[in-house]
Design an enzyme around this catalytic site. Structure first.
Site, short mmCIF file in Angstrom:
data_model
loop_
_atom_site.label_atom_id
_atom_site.label_comp_id
_atom_site.label_asym_id
_atom_site.label_seq_id
_atom_site.Cartn_x
_atom_site.Cartn_y
_atom_site.Cartn_z
N HIS A 63 0.82 -1.22 0.00
CA HIS A 63 0.00 0.00 0.00
C HIS A 63 0.85 1.27 0.00
O HIS A 63 0.31 2.37 -0.07
CB HIS A 63 -1.00 0.00 1.17
CG HIS A 63 -0.42 0.31 2.51
ND1 HIS A 63 -0.15 -0.66 3.45
CD2 HIS A 63 -0.08 1.47 3.09
CE1 HIS A 63 0.33 -0.10 4.55
NE2 HIS A 63 0.38 1.21 4.35
N ASP A 107 0.12 -7.72 1.73
CA ASP A 107 0.56 -6.32 1.72
C ASP A 107 2.09 -6.26 1.75
O ASP A 107 2.71 -5.96 2.79
CB ASP A 107 -0.05 -5.57 2.91
CG ASP A 107 0.16 -4.07 2.84
OD1 ASP A 107 0.58 -3.58 1.77
OD2 ASP A 107 -0.12 -3.39 3.85
N GLY A 204 2.28 6.45 9.12
CA GLY A 204 3.60 6.89 8.68
C GLY A 204 4.66 5.83 8.84
O GLY A 204 5.72 5.91 8.23
N SER A 206 4.12 2.63 8.10
CA SER A 206 3.82 1.56 7.15
C SER A 206 5.06 1.18 6.35
O SER A 206 5.82 2.04 5.92
CB SER A 206 2.73 2.00 6.18
OG SER A 206 1.49 2.10 6.83
N GLY A 207 5.23 -0.11 6.13
CA GLY A 207 6.33 -0.59 5.31
C GLY A 207 7.60 -0.87 6.08
O GLY A 207 8.50 -1.54 5.56
#
Length: 252
Positions: A63, A107, A204, A206-207
């Protein structure tokens, strides 16, 4: 060094779905694998975390895609022109072919960099787990990012923040039809963060990686709107065959 990437705080307010709550500032450059992703969708900007798994590959959440992504490695304070920073554009984005943005399933995304990172004391790789390895509940892991540190304002952190979080049993993310975890998939996701501790990733982050026993076991994916733990992470070990196959296919 591309100075345009040393972004003003106005850039940092457009956030992707998932920050460190209840954490503290990391020791500068103690996590040399961390990557900051500056992302553009047309004229709109956002950011995510990621982590370096090969000299020319960063792993992140699917995402965190965009029309254009630039990766900053070796950063601690993302608003400063640090000599340790390496700024590398992304050549190609490779999200998992079965990523579902509604359920957040699968994801995960590999970013192929335009040039190889120079590995040194500030920029380094993090190992990946063995395929299908399980991280038992009760293990204490850590998460880091530049995301928001409170659910009550839109301020993200200039400096890398970190927190220790506990792996929870899948039952801590119950798949009740009307609950927030109704799309939780134990084969591809991890439930992480004890509610009583109040520590979690948030918007913020994420990943970014969930680091357990010095390996990247999870990827910050999604959670509650208020950042209340537990949060949900992509289970990296499930995707090791896909990661290896994709990297082999793209290596020159």
């Amino acid at each position: 060094m591309l100075i345009l990437i040393l972004l003003p705080m106005a850039f940092l307010l457009e956030l992707s779905p998932s920050e460190i709550i209840g954490g503290h500032e990391a020791q500068p450059h103690s996590r040399p694998y961390m990557a900051y992703l500056a992302i553009w969708h047309g004229n709109n900007s956002s950011f995510c975390g990621g982590f370096l798994v090969a000299k020319n590959f960063v792993l992140t959440a699917a995402h965190c895609n965009g029309d254009k992504i630039i990766v900053v490695l070796g950063a601690h304070n993302i608003t400063k022109n640090e000599s340790s920073q390496q700024v590398i554009p992304v050549r190609c984005q490779h999200p998992h072919q079965d990523y579902d943005k509604e359920s957040h399933n699968n994801d995960i995304m590999l970013l192929e960099l335009e040039s190889k990172a120079s590995l040194n004391g500030d920029v380094g790789l993090i190992p990946l787990p063995v395929a299908h390895q399980q991280m038992p509940p009760g293990n204490v892991c850590s998460v880091a990012g530049w995301g928001r540190t409170s659910a009550y304002n839109n301020l993200s952190s200039d400096t890398l923040q970190e927190a220790d979080v506990e792996v929870m049993p899948d039952s801590a993310c119950p798949r009740n039809r009307r609950g927030i975890y109704h799309d939780y998939n134990p084969s591809t996701m991890m439930c992480v963060g004890k509610k009583e501790k109040g520590k979690s990733s948030f918007k913020g982050d994420s990943g970014g990686p969930l680091v357990c026993q010095q390996t990247a076991q999870g990827i910050v994916s999604w959670g509650s709107e208020m950042g209340t733990p537990p949060a949900v992470y992509t289970r990296v070990s499930t995707f090791i065959p896909w990661i290896r196959k994709t990297m082999r296919m793209l290596q020159p």
